[in-house]
Design an enzyme around this catalytic site. Structure first.
Site, short mmCIF file in Angstrom:
data_model
loop_
_atom_site.label_atom_id
_atom_site.label_comp_id
_atom_site.label_asym_id
_atom_site.label_seq_id
_atom_site.Cartn_x
_atom_site.Cartn_y
_atom_site.Cartn_z
N TYR A 24 5.35 11.63 -6.43
CA TYR A 24 4.71 12.64 -7.28
C TYR A 24 3.25 12.29 -7.53
O TYR A 24 2.36 13.14 -7.40
CB TYR A 24 5.47 12.74 -8.59
CG TYR A 24 4.87 13.71 -9.58
CD1 TYR A 24 5.05 15.09 -9.43
CD2 TYR A 24 4.12 13.27 -10.66
CE1 TYR A 24 4.51 15.98 -10.34
CE2 TYR A 24 3.57 14.15 -11.58
CZ TYR A 24 3.76 15.51 -11.41
OH TYR A 24 3.21 16.39 -12.31
N ALA A 61 5.15 30.43 -12.43
CA ALA A 61 4.78 30.97 -13.75
C ALA A 61 5.98 31.41 -14.58
O ALA A 61 5.81 31.95 -15.66
CB ALA A 61 3.83 32.16 -13.57
N ASN A 62 7.19 31.17 -14.10
CA ASN A 62 8.36 31.65 -14.82
C ASN A 62 8.80 30.72 -15.95
O ASN A 62 9.63 31.09 -16.78
CB ASN A 62 9.54 31.87 -13.87
CG ASN A 62 9.92 30.61 -13.12
OD1 ASN A 62 9.29 30.28 -12.13
ND2 ASN A 62 10.94 29.90 -13.58
N SER A 63 8.26 29.50 -16.01
CA SER A 63 8.67 28.57 -17.06
C SER A 63 7.56 27.56 -17.34
O SER A 63 6.58 27.46 -16.60
CB SER A 63 9.96 27.83 -16.66
OG SER A 63 9.72 27.00 -15.54
N GLY A 64 7.75 26.79 -18.41
CA GLY A 64 6.87 25.67 -18.70
C GLY A 64 5.41 26.06 -18.90
O GLY A 64 5.08 27.10 -19.47
#
Length: 416
Positions: free
Chosen positions: A290, A128-131
């Site tokens: 992926y 949750a720290n980016s994007g």
């Protein structure tokens, strides 16, 4: 996809209005009459939740009620919640509990959440720290949810937390270390969370890896380890807390990449340890790895939903958008360039987070499970996702791999 708002369009001369208690009514200016039901759909509507962030209700000198936005200084005689009023279906209707499409690919997360009050709800979000993860956390925190950021990079997570608190001083945000490439770290993250005694109303599995061949701490190919196995382990460890917090939701971020594999998974027999988690770099292509991990996300979401929906916990998979510019492409220069070139044609972060918060918090999705959501509505995944034998083979494989690290998973499985 059909325009979902066409039925809501009012005939000429009609206007939608609201009463002080939030009931919606319709004024016919040609006939100078009013009625409670929509002139086309015959349904009634009701405003729900609190006013959106920044809006206040005031009274003008002449006694009329108005709405003022403290941020933009906009003044309106129309309640801003009117655009997101909820239809009140008849209890006898077969569609009484069915969601209705109100948003699409252009919708933003804050629009989806308009009027929602998530006070008392705890949401754990990985990465949750980016994007998209950060935009999801920011949007939910703006509507009073308690956010727990489970991140590998603690310093980046603390900076992200400060950004949210600067925007909303009353925001409740906590940070926990969680490196999904390490099952030991995942276990410690779950223990830390459970020790806090928080409820777990929503679990959002957002973090992802896409890049060159690399092995996790436990010896698995990194895309498989981070995107699927680590998230599956975290979910298993927090499952009892989810059930105790019911009604609760699990949102697993998948991707349209699950459709485009070099060697497609067409049956349960195609799901093997070597296929999903190669132990060496021979013939490795990161996009295929992926995509395979994102297919695992979908298969696992459907298998998990069948197991726990009876406990009032629903599980859905979500595709946030194609080639959204995030840190996901940071390990490949070519991929970063490609993402930047596509940027004018892809979703913004707010648009990418819209489908995520829809599955996580929209009132009419509270009992919806076992779905693949794209552009804020239901989408059909690859046909293999509906193959119960494929779902079960992945489930069994996942449990076996986790049991190698944590034998207690076997006992948890037998009691689930």
């Amino acid at each position: 996809m059909a325009d979902s708002d066409s039925d809501d369009e009012l005939p000429g001369g009609w206007e939608e209005r609201t009463t002080p208690n939030g009931r919606v009514y319709y004024a016919n200016h040609a006939e100078r009459s009013t009625q409670w039901t929509h002139p086309r759909t015959g349904k009634t509507k009701q405003l729900v939740g609190n006013l959106p962030e920044g809006w206040q209700r005031n009274t003008l000198d002449d006694g009329r009620v108005c709405f003022v936005n403290d941020v933009t200084s906009q003044v309106s005689l129309t309640d801003p919640r009117l655009a997101f009023a909820v239809e009140q279906a008849s209890p006898s209707s077969s569609n009484a509990n069915q969601p209705r499409q109100r948003f699409d690919a252009s919708s933003k997360a804050l629009q989806v959440l308009s009027g929602e009050d998530l006070t008392g709800k705890t949401v754990l979000i990985t990465g949750a720290n980016s994007g998209i993860g950060f935009e999801t956390a920011r949007s939910l925190a703006a509507h009073n949810a308690h956010i727990v950021m489970a991140c590998r990079n603690i310093s980046a997570a603390e900076r992200a937390k400060l950004r949210i608190e600067e925007e909303k001083h009353s925001a409740e945000v906590d940070v926990i270390l969680c490196d999904l490439a390490s099952l030991a770290s995942v276990r410690q993250c779950a223990r830390t969370f459970l020790t806090k005694g928080w409820s777990l109303d929503v679990l959002i599995l957002n973090a992802a890896y896409m890049g060159p061949f690399e092995l996790s701490e436990d010896g698995y190919e990194m895309s498989f380890a981070v995107n699927h196995l680590g998230h599956a382990y975290l979910t298993r460890l927090l499952l009892d807390r989810l059930k105790a917090s019911a009604p609760a939701r699990v949102v697993i971020l998948s991707s349209e990449s699950h459709r485009f594999l070099l060697s497609p998974i067409n049956s349960a027999d195609d799901i093997t340890t070597s296929r999903l988690s190669p132990s060496h770099a021979k013939d490795y292509w990161f996009m295929d790895a992926y995509g395979t991990s994102k297919l695992c996300n979908l298969l696992y979401a459907l298998a998990l939903n069948r197991r726990i929906i009876g406990d009032r916990v629903v599980v859905n998979a979500v595709h946030p958008g194609n080639m959204v510019v995030t840190n996901l492409a940071r390990r490949s220069c070519a991929l970063r360039c490609l993402f930047q070139l596509a940027r004018p044609f892809t979703k913004t972060m707010q648009q990418a987070a819209a489908s995520v918060v829809l599955a996580a918090a929209a009132v009419d999705f509270a009992t919806v499970g076992g779905q693949y959501i794209n552009n804020c509505w239901f989408s059909k995944p690859s046909p293999i996702c509906f193959d119960l034998s494929a779902q079960e083979k992945l489930w069994t494989l996942t449990e076996a791999l986790l049991a190698q690290f944590d034998p207690d998973i076997i006992h948890q499985s037998s009691s689930s």
